[in-house]
Design a protein around this motif. Sequence first.
Motif, PDB file in Angstrom:
ATOM      1  N   ARG A  56       7.550  15.191  -0.086  1.00  0.00           N
ATOM      2  CA  ARG A  56       8.569  14.746  -1.064  1.00  0.00           C
ATOM      3  C   ARG A  56       7.920  14.491  -2.417  1.00  0.00           C
ATOM      4  O   ARG A  56       8.433  14.880  -3.457  1.00  0.00           O
ATOM      5  CB  ARG A  56       9.240  13.436  -0.599  1.00  0.00           C
ATOM      6  CG  ARG A  56      10.208  13.587   0.542  1.00  0.00           C
ATOM      7  CD  ARG A  56      11.059  12.315   0.670  1.00  0.00           C
ATOM      8  NE  ARG A  56      11.960  12.144  -0.484  1.00  0.00           N
ATOM      9  CZ  ARG A  56      12.658  11.048  -0.737  1.00  0.00           C
ATOM     10  NH1 ARG A  56      12.561  10.019   0.070  1.00  0.00           N
ATOM     11  NH2 ARG A  56      13.429  10.980  -1.799  1.00  0.00           N
TER      12      ARG A  56
ATOM     13  N   ILE B  15      11.190   8.586  -5.291  1.00  0.00           N
ATOM     14  CA  ILE B  15      11.326   7.724  -4.118  1.00  0.00           C
ATOM     15  C   ILE B  15      12.151   6.511  -4.553  1.00  0.00           C
ATOM     16  O   ILE B  15      11.864   5.904  -5.590  1.00  0.00           O
ATOM     17  CB  ILE B  15       9.939   7.269  -3.610  1.00  0.00           C
ATOM     18  CG1 ILE B  15       9.002   8.476  -3.396  1.00  0.00           C
ATOM     19  CG2 ILE B  15      10.058   6.412  -2.352  1.00  0.00           C
ATOM     20  CD1 ILE B  15       9.450   9.506  -2.393  1.00  0.00           C
ATOM     21  N   GLU B  16      13.178   6.195  -3.784  1.00  0.00           N
ATOM     22  CA  GLU B  16      14.057   5.063  -4.137  1.00  0.00           C
ATOM     23  C   GLU B  16      13.818   3.904  -3.162  1.00  0.00           C
ATOM     24  O   GLU B  16      13.299   4.120  -2.066  1.00  0.00           O
ATOM     25  CB  GLU B  16      15.520   5.508  -4.134  1.00  0.00           C
ATOM     26  CG  GLU B  16      15.845   6.600  -5.173  1.00  0.00           C
ATOM     27  CD  GLU B  16      15.598   6.162  -6.630  1.00  0.00           C
ATOM     28  OE1 GLU B  16      15.629   4.945  -6.910  1.00  0.00           O
ATOM     29  OE2 GLU B  16      15.376   7.040  -7.482  1.00  0.00           O
TER      30      GLU B  16
ATOM     31  N   ASN C   6      15.291   2.134  -0.885  1.00  0.00           N
ATOM     32  CA  ASN C   6      15.628   2.115   0.538  1.00  0.00           C
ATOM     33  C   ASN C   6      15.096   3.313   1.307  1.00  0.00           C
ATOM     34  O   ASN C   6      15.361   3.447   2.502  1.00  0.00           O
ATOM     35  CB  ASN C   6      17.149   1.996   0.722  1.00  0.00           C
ATOM     36  CG  ASN C   6      17.645   0.639   0.247  1.00  0.00           C
ATOM     37  OD1 ASN C   6      16.927  -0.359   0.363  1.00  0.00           O
ATOM     38  ND2 ASN C   6      18.840   0.596  -0.320  1.00  0.00           N
ATOM     39  N   ASP C   7      14.359   4.184   0.639  1.00  0.00           N
ATOM     40  CA  ASP C   7      13.785   5.349   1.331  1.00  0.00           C
ATOM     41  C   ASP C   7      12.618   4.885   2.201  1.00  0.00           C
ATOM     42  O   ASP C   7      11.926   3.926   1.864  1.00  0.00           O
ATOM     43  CB  ASP C   7      13.241   6.360   0.317  1.00  0.00           C
ATOM     44  CG  ASP C   7      14.356   7.019  -0.484  1.00  0.00           C
ATOM     45  OD1 ASP C   7      15.534   6.826  -0.123  1.00  0.00           O
ATOM     46  OD2 ASP C   7      14.042   7.724  -1.468  1.00  0.00           O
TER      47      ASP C   7
END
Length: 311
Positions: free
Chosen positions: A12, A19-20, A22-23
Amino acid sequence: ETEEFLETFQARIDREEKIEPNDPMPEGYRRTLVRQIGQHAHSEIVGMLPEGNWITRAPSLRRKIALLAKVQDEGGHGLYLYSAAETLGVSREQMTEELLSGKAKYSSIFNYPTPTWADIGAIGWLVDGAAIMNQIPLCRCSFGPYARAMIRVCKEESFHQRQGYEIMMTLARGSDEQKQMAQDALNRWWWPSLMMFGPSDTDSTNSDQSMKWKIKRFSNDELRQKFITATVPQAEYLGLSIPDPDLKWNEETKLYDHGEIDWAEFKAVVSGNGQMNRDRLRARNKAWDDGAWVREAALAHAGKCANRQPT
Ligand code: ACO
């Protein structure tokens, strides 16, 4: 954490996906961000002190307005960054406690004194200039909330840099005494500004992994050299000289090579023994204690609102 999970995460990152909060993310990635964003937030908050020292003594109303706005911006950056760190599961109270107890790190640069008005010019020009060089790449950091916060922060930093450079320009074009003040401030702030970029690449413990995770996009030494190369012509324009006899243009790299940094001084400052470390922590602790009644009043008010009967 399985090999497969780490590989999927890295893929990713390599695809430049953000990257957020809650990821799923490796614990090390989360920890690195909490550490860096927390230290960055503390730096903004402590960074209000050296310049705050001159608000009441700014030489004109216009200078005072600009300085007030700048220091307020720094407070805002701190709050922004604490919020970004909170999305990773650490609380603001915990971060504050770590700062006030002296456990958390913040940038070495804010442990130097500001004895003259020219220091305010030098800080804006050099310290904010260095901050921009370091923070523009952070706008592309893999962690979404940090990257997005940096966009606005960098816009404001650019105003800060310009207000500092303008102060230096005024002094450099003034009387001999004013020009000397500007030169002395440059002499005081040059080497500490270079130290802001962190230890040399060979001693930077976090860089390799942070670059792999695209939290950092350039190494400490790369950014330091870019900063020097951008700043030398600005000093020339002011008619001031950079206090480094070994500074030399490198035709091959198209960058300036610089003299040896005093890493012993850097280590002393980072471990709490700089000129102003104790004063800075004392000032932050006093502000926290003096503000206790505001926090109590806000909590009491929130409690009253929550208990209010619907009419
Ligand atoms: N002052 C204090 N500590 C520092 C400094 C510095 N100038 N530079 C590095 N360190 C610390 C690191 O935090 C790290 O400590 P830790 O592992 O105990 O947490 C240690 O020295 C080793 O350094 P690195 O491995 O190179 O650390 P890192 O990869 O985090 O790089 C850097 C350091 C470049 C400062 C990075 O954290 C960064 O880009 N941070 C965001 C920007 C920032 O905080 N700016 C603050 C000043 S700008 C302003 O506020 C206006």
